[in-house]
Design an enzyme around this catalytic site. Structure first.
Site, PDB file in Angstrom:
ATOM      1  N   ASN A  46       0.793  -1.231   0.000  1.00 21.08           N
ATOM      2  CA  ASN A  46       0.000   0.000   0.000  1.00 21.08           C
ATOM      3  C   ASN A  46       0.827   1.282   0.000  1.00 21.08           C
ATOM      4  O   ASN A  46       0.553   2.207  -0.747  1.00 21.08           O
ATOM      5  CB  ASN A  46      -1.003  -0.006   1.154  1.00 21.08           C
ATOM      6  CG  ASN A  46      -0.341  -0.199   2.502  1.00 21.08           C
ATOM      7  OD1 ASN A  46       0.788  -0.665   2.617  1.00 21.08           O
ATOM      8  ND2 ASN A  46      -1.060   0.157   3.560  1.00 21.08           N
TER       9      ASN A  46
ATOM     10  N   VAL B 295      -0.424 -12.619   9.141  1.00 20.11           N
ATOM     11  CA  VAL B 295       0.979 -12.897   8.825  1.00 20.11           C
ATOM     12  C   VAL B 295       1.856 -12.582  10.031  1.00 20.11           C
ATOM     13  O   VAL B 295       2.820 -13.296  10.316  1.00 20.11           O
ATOM     14  CB  VAL B 295       1.428 -12.097   7.587  1.00 20.11           C
ATOM     15  CG1 VAL B 295       2.914 -12.313   7.329  1.00 20.11           C
ATOM     16  CG2 VAL B 295       0.622 -12.525   6.371  1.00 20.11           C
TER      17      VAL B 295
ATOM     18  N   GLU C  99       4.224  -4.006  12.463  1.00 16.43           N
ATOM     19  CA  GLU C  99       3.058  -3.134  12.374  1.00 16.43           C
ATOM     20  C   GLU C  99       1.980  -3.903  11.612  1.00 16.43           C
ATOM     21  O   GLU C  99       2.135  -4.207  10.428  1.00 16.43           O
ATOM     22  CB  GLU C  99       3.358  -1.827  11.645  1.00 16.43           C
ATOM     23  CG  GLU C  99       2.160  -0.885  11.681  1.00 16.43           C
ATOM     24  CD  GLU C  99       2.126   0.111  10.548  1.00 16.43           C
ATOM     25  OE1 GLU C  99       1.037   0.325   9.980  1.00 16.43           O
ATOM     26  OE2 GLU C  99       3.184   0.667  10.220  1.00 16.43           O
TER      27      GLU C  99
ATOM     28  N   CYS D 269      -3.057   0.984   6.787  1.00 16.09           N
ATOM     29  CA  CYS D 269      -3.264   0.275   8.058  1.00 16.09           C
ATOM     30  C   CYS D 269      -3.907   1.163   9.113  1.00 16.09           C
ATOM     31  O   CYS D 269      -4.711   0.695   9.923  1.00 16.09           O
ATOM     32  CB  CYS D 269      -1.931  -0.260   8.575  1.00 16.09           C
ATOM     33  SG  CYS D 269      -1.201  -1.552   7.555  1.00 16.09           S
TER      34      CYS D 269
END
Length: 497
Positions: A166, A247, A265, A299
């Site tokens: 992203n 993940v 993160e 995020c």
């Protein structure tokens, strides 16, 4: 629109010259012999094709990074500063190509590209200031007569960097450049979909800057080739990862017992809380920008808009009216606000969430639609905070507005999630807003701003299922170095035996 066709061609040509893995100071063809085409998510045109590296090449990168780091750790602050400054100069000279690649590879708008590039440049400038942080002792008082205590920060070793699709340029700069500034070497794995702007542009910058071979390595590969090698290679001391919570949990599981350090993160279900005394007009502006920047693929993006019932109707009416005016389409058009999501699979996932929300009876105030990977905004209203839609990270241009009967209930709603990355509060009472910020269970809370705020001199990271560790100047220095205590006994001590 893109300025001219010549620039378009030059950008593609530039990408085709750096579409190989960079290992030990060499551009190498992938050993797997498998070809991957990096595509523009808007029109599916091929930007470039790459041969994927195999596991032996990944192991070789770590071996060379380990050897190179031992020498790089001996470099002077002046040497590190010179290399980093030259790398920054190269990136800034190629800014137009990088902006275009951000748009081409990520599907981000030109506004998003400029924001991302700016964040990345600031990260690099902060990193240049970090070169003096290692081998510079700090003195601490000792209770032993004649003893001098000094604590040094030393390079940690080989840093593994794994970055997402992203914000690939910015997510890379905040790890790669501090690591190298602090005397470490790096093995970097960008998301393959954005492999050029997320990885190989840095390899080229460091090559031009004269960084010693092996200090930075960037691998173009996929999970089929790598398996868990990036996580388990014994030459690496630290894993820096930005991506999904699923993940992140896998990383934590497979590395259990290895004692690897990490900064993760992960996902977020970030609330924007609009209190009873908020300026509604400003709250709407913040809520729209903080939801639809990069089509919601951030995020820390606003995922839930929680509004006090007393101003709820006014907020919804204003919000819906403004969202209807957002321009959707080709991200290369400077007027576009919402471009494509990253790929067909992600678009399918978003539409599945939308369809399930409608099937469950949630009220639709704006009915969006999908053309290819471009999804125009959906807005759901009167959403219960315990609904399935409010419980998940959407990662797309789908807004949900949740009514709260009181400010106290709004704060409870904000905390009623397994995530805790970022959050924000809209209020006219700044003192009260700051007190309430401390009650929200998230790594960051912003008063009268959106959750997706980033600055390099403050800590950024999550709590709960949103990750561990922190990025940001002094925090990343601590993450990427090891503290060593050296004491000097300047006078003789008497020992009892």
């Amino acid at each position: 629109m893109i300025k001219n066709q010549a620039l378009d061609v030059n950008c593609i040509e530039w990408a085709s010259k750096i579409n190989k893995s960079y290992i030990g100071g060499q551009w190498v063809e992938g050993g797997s012999k498998r070809i991957y085409s990096i595509k523009d998510p808007y029109d599916q045109s091929t930007i470039t094709s790459v041969e994927l590296a195999n596991i032996e090449q990944i192991k070789d990168a770590y071996h060379k990074a380990k050897a190179a780091q031992k020498e790089w750790a001996k470099s002077t602050p002046e040497q590190r500063r010179e290399v980093l400054t030259k790398a920054l100069d190269y990136l800034e000279k190629n800014k137009e190509h990088i902006l275009e690649l951000i748009t081409r590879e990520t599907g981000g708008t030109l506004l998003k590209a400029h924001i991302e590039f700016g964040f990345g440049v600031n990260d690099i400038k902060d990193s240049i200031n970090m070169v003096d942080e290692i081998y510079t002792p700090k003195n601490y008082v000792s209770t032993t007569p004649g003893k001098v205590n000094r604590v040094y920060r030393l390079p940690l070793g080989v840093i593994t960097s794994i970055t997402p699709f992203n914000f690939p340029f910015n997510m890379a700069t905040r790890t790669i450049f501090p690591a190298i500034a602090l005397g470490n070497s790096v093995v970097h794995k960008p998301d393959l979909q954005v492999g050029i702007v997320g990885g190989q542009v840095f390899a080229k910058a460091f090559e031009e800057a004269g960084l010693p071979a092996g200090v930075f390595n960037s691998i173009l590969t996929d999970l089929q080739e790598s398996g868990d090698e990036f996580l388990l290679n014994t030459n690496s001391s630290f894993i820096s990862f930005t991506g999904s919570t699923a993940v992140g949990k896998h990383i934590n599981k497979v590395t259990g017992g290895t004692l690897k350090q990490m900064a993760l993160e992960l996902g977020g279900n970030n609330p924007l809380v609009v209190l009873r005394d908020a300026n509604v007009e400003q709250a709407v502006k913040v809520a729209i920008f903080g939801k639809f920047l990069h089509s919601g693929q951030i995020c820390a993006i606003t995922n839930r808009i929680i509004v006090n019932r007393d101003i709820y109707d006014e907020f919804v009416a204003r919000y819906v009216e403004k969202v209807k005016g957002l321009t959707v389409g080709d991200p290369k058009d400077p007027n576009t606000i919402i471009g494509p999501v990253i790929n067909e699979k992600q678009a399918d996932k978003i539409m599945d969430l939308v369809n399930k929300a409608k099937e469950s009876g949630l009220k639709v105030a704006i009915e969006g639609d999908r053309t290819g990977n471009v999804i125009s905004p959906f807005v759901f209203v009167d959403v219960p905070n315990d609904s399935s839609l409010a419980s998940c990270e959407i990662f797309g241009p789908v807004a949900q507005i949740i009514p709260a009967e009181s400010d106290e209930e709004a704060i409870r709603f904000a905390n009623d999630t397994e995530y805790g990355l970022s959050s924000s509060i809209m209020t006219s009472d700044l003192e009260r807003g700051e007190r309430l910020a401390l009650e929200i269970e998230s790594g960051t809370t912003h008063i009268n701003d959106m959750p997706a705020v980033l600055e390099g001199n403050v800590p950024f990271g999550g709590v709960k299922q949103s990750g561990i560790g922190r990025f940001g100047y002094e925090w990343i220095v601590e993450e990427f170095t090891v503290a060593k205590w050296v004491s000097v006994q300047t006078s003789k001590l008497d020992y009892p035996f």
